[in-house]
Design a protein around this motif. Structure first.
Motif, PDB file in Angstrom:
ATOM      1  N   THR A 237       0.837  -1.202   0.000  1.00  0.00           N
ATOM      2  CA  THR A 237       0.000   0.000   0.000  1.00  0.00           C
ATOM      3  C   THR A 237       0.871   1.251   0.000  1.00  0.00           C
ATOM      4  OG1 THR A 237      -1.811  -1.111   1.164  1.00  0.00           O
ATOM      5  CG2 THR A 237      -1.756   1.289   1.274  1.00  0.00           C
ATOM      6  N   PHE A 238       1.911   1.245   0.827  1.00  0.00           N
ATOM      7  CA  PHE A 238       2.839   2.379   0.872  1.00  0.00           C
ATOM      8  C   PHE A 238       3.519   2.577  -0.486  1.00  0.00           C
ATOM      9  CE2 PHE A 238       3.727   2.037   5.737  1.00  0.00           C
ATOM     10  CZ  PHE A 238       2.440   2.502   5.981  1.00  0.00           C
ATOM     11  N   SER A 239       3.936   1.474  -1.093  1.00  0.00           N
ATOM     12  CA  SER A 239       4.599   1.553  -2.402  1.00  0.00           C
ATOM     13  C   SER A 239       3.651   2.087  -3.465  1.00  0.00           C
ATOM     14  CB  SER A 239       5.119   0.168  -2.803  1.00  0.00           C
ATOM     15  OG  SER A 239       5.823   0.220  -4.017  1.00  0.00           O
ATOM     16  N   ALA A 240       2.375   1.694  -3.382  1.00  0.00           N
ATOM     17  CA  ALA A 240       1.377   2.176  -4.345  1.00  0.00           C
ATOM     18  C   ALA A 240       1.204   3.688  -4.239  1.00  0.00           C
ATOM     19  CB  ALA A 240       0.038   1.468  -4.120  1.00  0.00           C
ATOM     20  N   LEU A 241       1.257   4.226  -3.031  1.00  0.00           N
ATOM     21  CA  LEU A 241       1.175   5.676  -2.855  1.00  0.00           C
ATOM     22  C   LEU A 241       2.338   6.363  -3.573  1.00  0.00           C
ATOM     23  CD1 LEU A 241       0.205   5.943   0.937  1.00  0.00           C
ATOM     24  CD2 LEU A 241      -1.270   6.388  -1.035  1.00  0.00           C
ATOM     25  N   GLY A 242       3.520   5.758  -3.515  1.00  0.00           N
ATOM     26  CA  GLY A 242       4.667   6.312  -4.233  1.00  0.00           C
ATOM     27  C   GLY A 242       4.479   6.280  -5.731  1.00  0.00           C
ATOM     28  N   LEU A 439       2.574  19.513   5.475  1.00  0.00           N
ATOM     29  CA  LEU A 439       2.903  18.471   6.446  1.00  0.00           C
ATOM     30  C   LEU A 439       2.215  17.151   6.099  1.00  0.00           C
ATOM     31  CD1 LEU A 439       4.221  17.604   9.106  1.00  0.00           C
ATOM     32  CD2 LEU A 439       2.178  18.464  10.300  1.00  0.00           C
ATOM     33  N   ALA A 440       0.956  17.220   5.707  1.00  0.00           N
ATOM     34  CA  ALA A 440       0.220  16.002   5.336  1.00  0.00           C
ATOM     35  C   ALA A 440       0.892  15.308   4.148  1.00  0.00           C
ATOM     36  CB  ALA A 440      -1.228  16.349   5.005  1.00  0.00           C
ATOM     37  N   CYS A 441       1.310  16.080   3.158  1.00  0.00           N
ATOM     38  CA  CYS A 441       1.986  15.511   1.980  1.00  0.00           C
ATOM     39  C   CYS A 441       3.342  14.933   2.355  1.00  0.00           C
ATOM     40  CB  CYS A 441       2.135  16.574   0.899  1.00  0.00           C
ATOM     41  SG  CYS A 441       0.574  17.072   0.140  1.00  0.00           S
ATOM     42  N   LEU A 442       4.025  15.557   3.306  1.00  0.00           N
ATOM     43  CA  LEU A 442       5.305  15.029   3.773  1.00  0.00           C
ATOM     44  C   LEU A 442       5.117  13.654   4.406  1.00  0.00           C
ATOM     45  CD1 LEU A 442       8.298  15.177   4.513  1.00  0.00           C
ATOM     46  CD2 LEU A 442       7.663  16.494   6.553  1.00  0.00           C
ATOM     47  N   ILE A 443       4.090  13.504   5.218  1.00  0.00           N
ATOM     48  CA  ILE A 443       3.828  12.219   5.874  1.00  0.00           C
ATOM     49  C   ILE A 443       3.540  11.133   4.837  1.00  0.00           C
ATOM     50  CG2 ILE A 443       2.217  10.983   7.384  1.00  0.00           C
ATOM     51  CD1 ILE A 443       1.902  13.640   8.944  1.00  0.00           C
ATOM     52  N   VAL A 447       5.875   7.640   4.186  1.00  0.00           N
ATOM     53  CA  VAL A 447       5.415   6.247   4.242  1.00  0.00           C
ATOM     54  C   VAL A 447       5.570   5.578   2.881  1.00  0.00           C
ATOM     55  CG1 VAL A 447       3.838   6.692   6.157  1.00  0.00           C
ATOM     56  CG2 VAL A 447       2.983   6.844   3.817  1.00  0.00           C
ATOM     57  N   ALA A 448       5.372   6.339   1.804  1.00  0.00           N
ATOM     58  CA  ALA A 448       5.576   5.788   0.458  1.00  0.00           C
ATOM     59  C   ALA A 448       7.043   5.445   0.237  1.00  0.00           C
ATOM     60  CB  ALA A 448       5.097   6.782  -0.597  1.00  0.00           C
ATOM     61  N   MET A 449       7.940   6.290   0.735  1.00  0.00           N
ATOM     62  CA  MET A 449       9.372   6.043   0.590  1.00  0.00           C
ATOM     63  C   MET A 449       9.786   4.786   1.351  1.00  0.00           C
ATOM     64  SD  MET A 449      12.538   8.619   1.445  1.00  0.00           S
ATOM     65  CE  MET A 449      12.144   8.682   3.197  1.00  0.00           C
ATOM     66  N   ILE A 450       9.238   4.608   2.537  1.00  0.00           N
ATOM     67  CA  ILE A 450       9.555   3.416   3.338  1.00  0.00           C
ATOM     68  C   ILE A 450       9.100   2.155   2.613  1.00  0.00           C
ATOM     69  CG2 ILE A 450       9.029   2.195   5.486  1.00  0.00           C
ATOM     70  CD1 ILE A 450       8.771   4.996   6.811  1.00  0.00           C
TER      71      ILE A 450
END
Length: 470
Positions: A237-242, A439-443, A447-450
């Motif tokens: 899911t995190f990767s998909a956000l990226g 800040l929201a976009c940074l978060i 998580v996408a980077m992780i």
């Protein structure tokens, strides 16, 4: 004569003419239509191919909301950025020729250096990713014909390295286009190609749905089960956000695109129109590719739906789609590499002003050749190709690039520059909600980077360098 023009002349010390603009540079002839073509070329790229996979990870609800939110955020920040081309006034101020120039004018030298690291690191990464994606599409054409001739169960393994070399040779020639202003014909062709392969993907998805019905889908994406843990679901899911962030990454070349526009009507007005048109067109195609691709393949959607062989037939249409991808990425590579090329060459000309190999163009068969430009750009293409051969991973690499670049280049710098330009008071309502958005976009980017980093590490651990990846 307009007031804005008078001011610019006074600032620059140059008088405009039929051949030159008020800053002494060759007259710009671009308009909002050519700028829209540049935006579409830069935005509808390899990212669109992974959106069906993103929907498989996120599901119908989160997938649709994520695409819509990224679209709105990118549009908002891009519109802010269009007013930063000239400073201190968006219509009458001095020109900022590059994204970095705009950051330096509005935020100072420290932010300028940080921006340079983010922007040019991103551009290098994307050109590596485009090399990989193009080679995969070239290989897919050969594999498609193999499957057609020998059956879907045939061993049609194809090495990608040869196709990367072919792509590099073509890019060495295309890289001799001197600057952004000469790229309009290439961008128009590339934009047409991006629409073409997106439409082919959409058409094939509709055909598959018509023939086989809707695949196994879910409001929340791939379900957790014995073979798919909750932890794995979270990482993907995190990767998909990226991947979605990467699909909307073009802000870092927006100022360079705006610098191709003629000065009347004002550049910021033309660019706002181009930005709305470009992002609207991109979002429609993204949504169609994501939704229809997920409906066709369900939770088994491949990472790249034209090369992952969810589609085998009609093989000739799959081939045409991949040919369109190749042609598009040939042009997109140049659109994204030109800012880096220009930065290195302009810096070199300032440092070695007396060196004719750096500063002088030589005429060869009617073409102007600069020896430094030829050598540096050729070396750049060769080095990025070698790196692409070593790490030919599509989804995780795309996701990592999107995660690393979306927040700083598409959110943080545009917001901070606009706050400085518009002189928005600190702790005012507008300042606070802009900071909350940032800040929201940074978060989301973190998580996408992780997630993408974890996926990339897993891929590297199970891969032998210089082998093919489908």
């Amino acid at each position: 004569m307009q007031v804005g023009s008078s001011f610019a002349i006074a600032e620059s010390g140059y008088l405009p003419s039929e051949k030159f603009d008020d800053d002494g540079r060759i007259k710009r002839t671009g308009n909002w239509k050519s700028a829209t073509a540049h935006i579409i070329t830069a935005s509808i790229g390899s990212g669109v191919l992974s959106l069906a996979w993103c929907f498989a990870q996120l599901g119908w609800i989160a997938g649709s909301i994520t695409l819509a939110l990224f679209s709105v955020i990118t549009l908002f920040n891009s519109i802010l950025l269009t007013d930063c081309y000239r400073s201190p006034d968006p219509v009458t101020g001095s020109r900022n020729y590059t994204y970095m120039d705009a950051v330096k004018s509005n935020l100072g030298p420290l932010q300028y250096k940080l921006c340079g690291l983010a922007q040019y690191g991103c551009l290098v990464g994307i050109t590596i990713g485009y090399t990989t994606t193009t080679a995969i599409s070239m290989a897919a054409i050969k594999k498609s014909n193999c499957y057609h001739n020998h059956g879907h169960g045939a061993d049609c393994h194809v090495r990608n390295n040869m196709f990367m070399v072919i792509f590099a040779i073509i890019q060495i020639f295309l890289s001799q286009v001197p600057n952004f202003h000469k790229l309009s014909p290439i961008s128009v062709v590339a934009a047409i190609m991006s629409f073409s392969y997106s439409l082919i993907g959409i058409g094939l998805s509709i055909a598959k749905i018509t023939e086989d019905g809707i695949g196994k889908t879910s409001p929340t994406g791939m379900p957790v089960g014995p073979n798919f843990s909750g932890m794995e679901k979270m990482w993907k899911t995190f990767s998909a956000l990226g991947d979605v962030a990467f699909a909307y990454s073009f802000c870092f070349v927006l100022i360079e695109i705006q610098d191709t526009l003629k000065s009347s009507p004002p550049e910021n007005k033309q660019m706002k129109k181009a930005t709305v048109a470009g992002i609207a067109a991109s979002t429609v195609f993204y949504m169609l590719c994501g939704v229809l691709g997920y409906a066709a393949f369900g939770n088994d959607a491949p990472g790249n739906f034209l090369t992952g062989f969810g589609f085998y037939d009609p093989f000739w249409l799959v081939d045409i789609g991949n040919i369109c991808i190749v042609i598009h990425l040939l042009g997109a590579y140049q659109v994204l590499a030109q800012p880096l090329f220009g930065f290195v060459e302009n810096s070199s000309k300032k440092k070695w002003q007396q060196n004719k190999l750096v500063t002088k163009d030589f005429s060869l068969c009617g073409f102007d050749i600069n020896m430094f430009r030829f050598a540096w750009r050729t070396c750049y293409v060769i080095v990025t190709t070698i790196i692409a051969m070593m790490f030919p991973f599509f989804n995780d690499f795309v996701g990592l690039l999107g995660a690393l670049t979306f927040w700083p280049l598409s959110v943080y710098f545009p917001i901070e520059m606009y706050i400085s330009l518009a002189k928005i008071r600190k702790y005012s309502f507008t300042w606070i909600w802009m900071q909350i958005l940032s800040l929201a976009c940074l978060i989301v980017s973190l998580v996408a980077m992780i997630g993408s980093t974890r996926g990339l590490i897993t891929s590297v651990e199970s891969f032998e360098p210089f082998q093919s990846v489908s």
